[in-house]
Write an enzyme that holds these catalytic residues in place. Structure first.
Site, PDB file in Angstrom:
ATOM      1  N   GLY A  16      -4.103  -2.397  -7.270  1.00  0.00           N
ATOM      2  CA  GLY A  16      -5.554  -2.321  -7.120  1.00  0.00           C
ATOM      3  C   GLY A  16      -6.297  -3.642  -7.245  1.00  0.00           C
ATOM      4  O   GLY A  16      -7.469  -3.663  -7.622  1.00  0.00           O
ATOM      5  N   SER A  17      -5.644  -4.753  -6.876  1.00  0.00           N
ATOM      6  CA  SER A  17      -6.365  -6.030  -6.970  1.00  0.00           C
ATOM      7  C   SER A  17      -7.467  -6.117  -5.910  1.00  0.00           C
ATOM      8  O   SER A  17      -8.504  -6.748  -6.148  1.00  0.00           O
ATOM      9  CB  SER A  17      -5.407  -7.227  -6.881  1.00  0.00           C
ATOM     10  OG  SER A  17      -4.857  -7.337  -5.597  1.00  0.00           O
ATOM     11  N   ASN A  18      -7.282  -5.474  -4.772  1.00  0.00           N
ATOM     12  CA  ASN A  18      -8.366  -5.451  -3.780  1.00  0.00           C
ATOM     13  C   ASN A  18      -9.539  -4.600  -4.279  1.00  0.00           C
ATOM     14  O   ASN A  18     -10.703  -4.969  -4.087  1.00  0.00           O
ATOM     15  CB  ASN A  18      -7.856  -4.922  -2.436  1.00  0.00           C
ATOM     16  CG  ASN A  18      -7.148  -5.999  -1.639  1.00  0.00           C
ATOM     17  OD1 ASN A  18      -7.779  -6.903  -1.107  1.00  0.00           O
ATOM     18  ND2 ASN A  18      -5.829  -5.922  -1.585  1.00  0.00           N
ATOM     19  N   MET A  95      -0.676   3.885   0.113  1.00  0.00           N
ATOM     20  CA  MET A  95       0.529   3.836   0.932  1.00  0.00           C
ATOM     21  C   MET A  95       0.878   5.202   1.519  1.00  0.00           C
ATOM     22  O   MET A  95       2.001   5.686   1.397  1.00  0.00           O
ATOM     23  CB  MET A  95       1.695   3.256   0.115  1.00  0.00           C
ATOM     24  CG  MET A  95       1.399   1.875  -0.454  1.00  0.00           C
ATOM     25  SD  MET A  95       0.728   0.714   0.765  1.00  0.00           S
ATOM     26  CE  MET A  95       2.234  -0.121   1.238  1.00  0.00           C
ATOM     27  N   ARG A  96      -0.127   5.820   2.134  1.00  0.00           N
ATOM     28  CA  ARG A  96       0.109   7.095   2.809  1.00  0.00           C
ATOM     29  C   ARG A  96      -0.590   7.089   4.158  1.00  0.00           C
ATOM     30  O   ARG A  96      -1.701   6.563   4.280  1.00  0.00           O
ATOM     31  CB  ARG A  96      -0.483   8.257   1.993  1.00  0.00           C
ATOM     32  CG  ARG A  96       0.309   8.652   0.787  1.00  0.00           C
ATOM     33  CD  ARG A  96      -0.329   9.838   0.107  1.00  0.00           C
ATOM     34  NE  ARG A  96      -0.415  11.014   0.976  1.00  0.00           N
ATOM     35  CZ  ARG A  96       0.603  11.834   1.244  1.00  0.00           C
ATOM     36  NH1 ARG A  96       1.775  11.609   0.719  1.00  0.00           N
ATOM     37  NH2 ARG A  96       0.444  12.870   2.042  1.00  0.00           N
ATOM     38  N   LEU A  97       0.071   7.681   5.138  1.00  0.00           N
ATOM     39  CA  LEU A  97      -0.581   7.825   6.433  1.00  0.00           C
ATOM     40  C   LEU A  97      -1.577   8.972   6.334  1.00  0.00           C
ATOM     41  O   LEU A  97      -1.330   9.961   5.634  1.00  0.00           O
ATOM     42  CB  LEU A  97       0.456   8.139   7.514  1.00  0.00           C
ATOM     43  CG  LEU A  97       1.471   7.032   7.787  1.00  0.00           C
ATOM     44  CD1 LEU A  97       2.497   7.505   8.813  1.00  0.00           C
ATOM     45  CD2 LEU A  97       0.760   5.767   8.278  1.00  0.00           C
ATOM     46  N   ASN A 112      -9.175  -0.027   6.237  1.00  0.00           N
ATOM     47  CA  ASN A 112      -7.880  -0.345   5.622  1.00  0.00           C
ATOM     48  C   ASN A 112      -7.707  -1.855   5.656  1.00  0.00           C
ATOM     49  O   ASN A 112      -8.242  -2.534   6.532  1.00  0.00           O
ATOM     50  CB  ASN A 112      -6.750   0.318   6.418  1.00  0.00           C
ATOM     51  CG  ASN A 112      -5.388   0.022   5.813  1.00  0.00           C
ATOM     52  OD1 ASN A 112      -5.201   0.116   4.598  1.00  0.00           O
ATOM     53  ND2 ASN A 112      -4.433  -0.349   6.648  1.00  0.00           N
ATOM     54  N   HIS A 114      -4.636  -4.692   5.869  1.00  0.00           N
ATOM     55  CA  HIS A 114      -3.214  -4.819   6.187  1.00  0.00           C
ATOM     56  C   HIS A 114      -2.809  -6.287   6.022  1.00  0.00           C
ATOM     57  O   HIS A 114      -3.512  -7.178   6.502  1.00  0.00           O
ATOM     58  CB  HIS A 114      -2.966  -4.351   7.627  1.00  0.00           C
ATOM     59  CG  HIS A 114      -1.534  -4.384   7.997  1.00  0.00           C
ATOM     60  ND1 HIS A 114      -0.625  -3.435   7.559  1.00  0.00           N
ATOM     61  CD2 HIS A 114      -0.828  -5.276   8.730  1.00  0.00           C
ATOM     62  CE1 HIS A 114       0.570  -3.741   8.015  1.00  0.00           C
ATOM     63  NE2 HIS A 114       0.478  -4.841   8.730  1.00  0.00           N
TER      64      HIS A 114
HETATM   65  C1  GAR Z   1      -2.212  -5.278  -0.194  1.00  0.00           C
HETATM   66  O1  GAR Z   1      -1.455  -6.420   0.105  1.00  0.00           O
HETATM   67  C2  GAR Z   1      -2.502  -4.502   1.080  1.00  0.00           C
HETATM   68  O2  GAR Z   1      -2.680  -5.330   2.176  1.00  0.00           O
HETATM   69  C3  GAR Z   1      -1.263  -3.676   1.216  1.00  0.00           C
HETATM   70  O3  GAR Z   1      -0.982  -3.254  -0.098  1.00  0.00           O
HETATM   71  C4  GAR Z   1      -1.382  -4.282  -0.994  1.00  0.00           C
HETATM   72  C5  GAR Z   1      -2.174  -3.660  -2.121  1.00  0.00           C
HETATM   73  O4  GAR Z   1      -2.481  -4.627  -3.089  1.00  0.00           O
HETATM   74  N1  GAR Z   1      -1.468  -2.569   2.086  1.00  0.00           N
HETATM   75  C6  GAR Z   1      -0.579  -2.201   2.999  1.00  0.00           C
HETATM   76  O5  GAR Z   1       0.485  -2.760   3.165  1.00  0.00           O
HETATM   77  C7  GAR Z   1      -0.996  -0.999   3.828  1.00  0.00           C
HETATM   78  N2  GAR Z   1      -0.146  -0.871   4.972  1.00  0.00           N
HETATM   79  P1  GAR Z   1      -3.472  -4.298  -4.266  1.00  0.00           P
HETATM   80  O6  GAR Z   1      -3.038  -2.933  -4.818  1.00  0.00           O
HETATM   81  O7  GAR Z   1      -3.242  -5.383  -5.261  1.00  0.00           O
HETATM   82  O8  GAR Z   1      -4.862  -4.246  -3.715  1.00  0.00           O
END
Ligand code: GAR
Length: 206
Positions: A16-18, A95-97, A112, A114
């Site tokens: 969850g850093s984003n 991480m789910r479609l 989203n 990526h």
């Molecule tokens: C991020 O790098 C994001 O781009 C990726 O998961 C990570 C989550 O990081 N998402 C995918 O690969 C989706 N296909 P976070 O939990 O630290 O935000």
């Protein structure tokens, strides 16, 4: 003039850093005209849940293992999001479609991020795909979610060069840094009513 304030839900599966970057931007006033109604995780042990609690944001676990299929899970998800009056769904390492149930409930209102420059390297392990391929530049993409995997209209992208002495870890870390900046910017623009979608094309208006 921008509509709003926008009610946001953030969906996660892990760190969850984003999510944190978006929370920080809201608290610092770098994103205005928005609030986060809830954080939803499909995993009970996601660290993002702790982050939400620290900021007094309702942290909800909706465990996919309790549902027979994707449609049933997404039906429950839509109901939860509606209960919270959500207008913008932000996927941040979820991480789910998503099934058509979710996509049709929130047309052009699910974002989203990526960790690659789409349409290159969709799907899982995008950083590794790019690193192994030997590209000189990769990066991250914020896009709207449509029925495909990482195929929806592109909102913003940021380029990250692959350096001579990069390891997969160092490259992943720099992409992550760019993600935080780029996702905050995309959410900010959306909440200011400046993201317009016409078919596949997204324009950012002044
Ligand atoms: C991020 O790098 C994001 O781009 C990726 O998961 C990570 C989550 O990081 N998402 C995918 O690969 C989706 N296909 P976070 O939990 O630290 O935000």
């Amino acid at each position: 003039m921008a509509a709003g304030p926008f009610v946001i839900a953030v969906l996660v599966s892990g760190n969850g850093s984003n999510f944190q970057a978006i929370v920080d931007a809201l608290e610092a006033g770098r994103i205005t005209n928005a609030s986060i109604a809830c954080l939803i995780s499909n995993k009970a042990d996601a660290y993002a849940l702790e982050r939400a609690k620290k900021h007094a944001i309702p942290a909800i676990v909706l465990d996919h293992k309790l549902f027979p299929d994707r449609r049933a899970y997404d039906t429950a998800l839509v109901e939860l999001l509606r209960q919270h009056g959500v207008q913008l769904v932000v996927l941040a390492g979820f991480m789910r479609l998503l099934s058509p149930v979710m996509i049709e409930a929130f047309p052009n209102a699910i974002m989203n991020i990526h960790p690659a420059l789409l349409p290159s390297f969709p799907g899982v392990d995008a950083q590794k795909q790019a690193f192994d391929y030997g590209v000189r530049y990769t990066g991250c993409t914020v896009h709207f979610v449509d029925q495909g995997t990482d195929t929806g209209p592109i909102i913003l992208q940021a380029v990250v060069p692959v350096l001579q002495d990069d390891t997969l870890e160092s490259l992943t870390q720099r992409i992550h840094g760019e993600e935080h900046r780029t996702y905050v910017e995309a959410v900010r623009l959306f909440c200011e009513g400046r993201v317009l979608v016409d078919g596949r094309k997204v324009s950012i208006c002044d």
